[in-house]
Every structure is written in C-alpha cells, then in structure tokens.
Design a protein around this motif. Structure first.
Motif, PDB file in Angstrom:
ATOM      1  N   ARG A 177       1.413  -1.406  -6.433  1.00 55.25           N
ATOM      2  CA  ARG A 177       0.886  -0.613  -5.331  1.00 55.25           C
ATOM      3  C   ARG A 177      -0.637  -0.674  -5.338  1.00 55.25           C
ATOM      4  N   THR A 178      -1.208  -0.917  -4.160  1.00 62.59           N
ATOM      5  CA  THR A 178      -2.654  -1.025  -4.036  1.00 62.59           C
ATOM      6  C   THR A 178      -3.091  -0.483  -2.690  1.00 62.59           C
ATOM      7  N   ASP A 179      -4.164   0.297  -2.661  1.00 66.78           N
ATOM      8  CA  ASP A 179      -4.663   0.828  -1.390  1.00 66.78           C
ATOM      9  C   ASP A 179      -5.338  -0.245  -0.548  1.00 66.78           C
ATOM     10  N   ASP A 180      -5.834  -1.308  -1.184  1.00 70.13           N
ATOM     11  CA  ASP A 180      -6.556  -2.365  -0.472  1.00 70.13           C
ATOM     12  C   ASP A 180      -5.955  -3.727  -0.843  1.00 70.13           C
TER      13      ASP A 180
ATOM     14  N   SER B  83      -5.147   3.022   4.145  1.00 68.65           N
ATOM     15  CA  SER B  83      -3.964   2.173   4.350  1.00 68.65           C
ATOM     16  C   SER B  83      -3.117   2.609   5.536  1.00 68.65           C
TER      17      SER B  83
ATOM     18  N   SER C  94       0.809  -1.213   0.000  1.00 70.49           N
ATOM     19  CA  SER C  94       0.000   0.000   0.000  1.00 70.49           C
ATOM     20  C   SER C  94       0.846   1.268   0.000  1.00 70.49           C
ATOM     21  N   TRP C  95       2.016   1.221   0.632  1.00 72.38           N
ATOM     22  CA  TRP C  95       2.924   2.370   0.610  1.00 72.38           C
ATOM     23  C   TRP C  95       4.249   1.960   1.230  1.00 72.38           C
TER      24      TRP C  95
ATOM     25  N   ASN D  12      -5.680   8.572   1.299  1.00 74.92           N
ATOM     26  CA  ASN D  12      -4.498   7.873   0.792  1.00 74.92           C
ATOM     27  C   ASN D  12      -3.249   8.535   1.375  1.00 74.92           C
TER      28      ASN D  12
END
Length: 283
Positions: A122-125, A192, A95-96, A214
């Motif tokens: 990269r993915t927030d979920d 995240s 996520s980061w 985000n």
C-alpha cells in the motif's frame, strides 16, 4: 551450430503430435520455420530423426531413441525455471481498496501462469513508489496522466457513489445527481482520492472543500458529518462503518482504473501481469 532448447522443443512437439502443422500451431511459429529448425537439428546430429511423407510423420529408430532424452532435458529445464520463479515476486502497489473481483482474478491468473507470487504494497503515491523501486507495477484510479516515462494501461471504469454521515441532512435521500453535489461541502482526499474540485467545470464546483490527507482521515471526516464524499462504488461493499450511509449517485462520470509501470522495470513479469490483468478485466 549448437543444439539449443528451441530445437528440442520443435522435435518434441512434432514427435508428440506426429504433425508439422499441428506442432507449428502448438509452438506459435510458422510451419516453414519449424521445418528449418528440425532440419538444423538433424544436420547437427548427422542423423535423420523423422520420416516425413505427404500424409504422416513417423519417428526413425534414431528419433525414437533420442526423444526420451530430449524430453528429460526439457522437463529438467522447466523444473529449474519453476524453482527460480518461486523465489521471485512481483510487487503490486495500490493506494486503497483494490478493485474486486478484478484484483483476485488478476493475481491468481498471473501466479498460475508464471509460478511467481504477487506481493501487495500500500502506498499513497504510486508514481513515487515506482520511481523509488518499491513497487514494480501499481493500480491507480482517475483521469490524471502520470508524467513520462511512466506508462499507463487502462483496464476498465468504475461507477461513483456518494457517502455521508447517517445524521447528515442528505442521508435520507435515495439518490443524488452529479449536478447537485455542489450544494454540499465536499470532503476530498488530496493524496489518493478520485474526486475533487477539478472533477467539475469551474462554475459547477462545490463551494466548500474539506481536505484530508489519506483514506482513513477521509472516512472519519465524512463520518463526523463534515461533508459528503464521492468514491468508487467498491467502497459500499468494502467500507463497513456504522456512521456512514451510501447514496446512489446518478449521471456521474465513471472512474478509470489503470495500471502504471516504468519501461525499465522487470519487463517480462510486468508484461505477464498486464496480460493477466486485462484478461481479468474482460472476464
């Protein structure tokens, strides 16, 4: 019975080491199992390949002639596997800010051991990305347990650190205690982030919460002086921003770092990456 690769590997190991016990260790099998495998091979070929005594193992003439052919087969098979693996990638979601140096060690160890490359996504979920099959395994931070059937493997814990704008009233402090956070507005990444109101007992939570969606919004909101943020310590090294000031946070609970995956994913690749990930975490 047909001759299989396991028979060739067993014979090659014994011939190379001139020892059944040494070959069994090399192949990670028991010595009786190795002896049975060699016996099966000799029975199938109707020829004795090895002369065994209580003190030594030697190749027979037939064994010496058979050995280079067996090793060529094993070499060719290994080359075929390597060629196939070069076309395969393991998709690692995050996520980061991947934890360092863990991420670099884990990926290089996995790629060296398997010949398979790692693709970063990269993915927030991360949980949703797993279910959508856009990643094979993902790095997550925090205490929340993902819903079944997602599986979690804890790697290690990260320390927390506070961050605020350089003009924020707290910026000139050398350190902040976890129990003092409630005095300030807290900027939270609701998607995240690793620190939110639920990180404290109900009677100790910050009174004012500023929500962002985000990491980029979170950074700029903190930089604008809307409140303080709390993040893994890695952010101090990886988030250079002229408007931010990082402040040591004392008595804060650590942040668990874990890997999550689905049980019906690419099992062999995931298992090999988990092995490399745990080894990197312990290095």
């Amino acid at each position: 019975m047909e001759v299989e690769l396991r028979h060739l590997r067993a014979f090659s190991a014994v011939a190379r080491l001139r020892s059944f016990s040494g070959a069994a260790r090399d192949l990670s099998i028991t010595q009786p199992a190795l002896s049975r495998t060699i016996a099966q091979l000799e029975d199938e070929l109707s020829v004795r390949l090895l002369d065994r005594t209580s003190r030594r193992v030697d190749l027979t003439d037939a064994g010496a002639e058979f050995l280079p052919h067996a090793e060529r087969v094993l070499s060719t098979f290994g080359q075929a596997l390597a060629a196939a693996r070069r076309t395969v990638t393991l998709r690692l979601g995050f996520s980061w800010l991947l934890p360092d140096p863990w991420a670099q060690r884990a990926m290089s160890g996995f790629e060296a051991a398997t010949g398979t490359s790692v693709t970063l996504t990269r993915t927030d979920d991360p949980v949703r990305a797993l279910h959508q099959r856009t990643v094979d395994i993902a790095v997550v931070r925090g205490d929340a347990s993902p819903p079944q059937p997602v599986r979690t493997v804890h790697l290690y814990d990260e320390e927390r650190i506070a961050v605020c704008a350089r003009q924020f009233p707290m910026a000139d402090r050398g350190r902040l205690d976890w129990t003092e956070v409630q005095q300030w507005p807290l900027v939270v990444n609701t998607v995240s982030g690793t620190t939110g109101p639920g990180s404290w007992p109900a009677d100790q939570r910050p009174q004012e919460i500023v929500e962002t969606a985000n990491y980029d919004e979170w950074v700029e909101t903190v930089a604008a002086g809307r409140g303080i943020g709390i993040v893994p310590e890695v952010a101090r090294r990886r988030t250079p921003h002229p408007a931010l000031r990082f402040v040591t946070l004392t008595n804060a609970p650590p942040i668990p770092v874990s890997l999550i995956h689905l049980p019906d994913g690419p099992r062999t690749l995931v298992r090999r990456f988990l092995d490399a990930a745990v080894a990197a975490a312990q290095a």
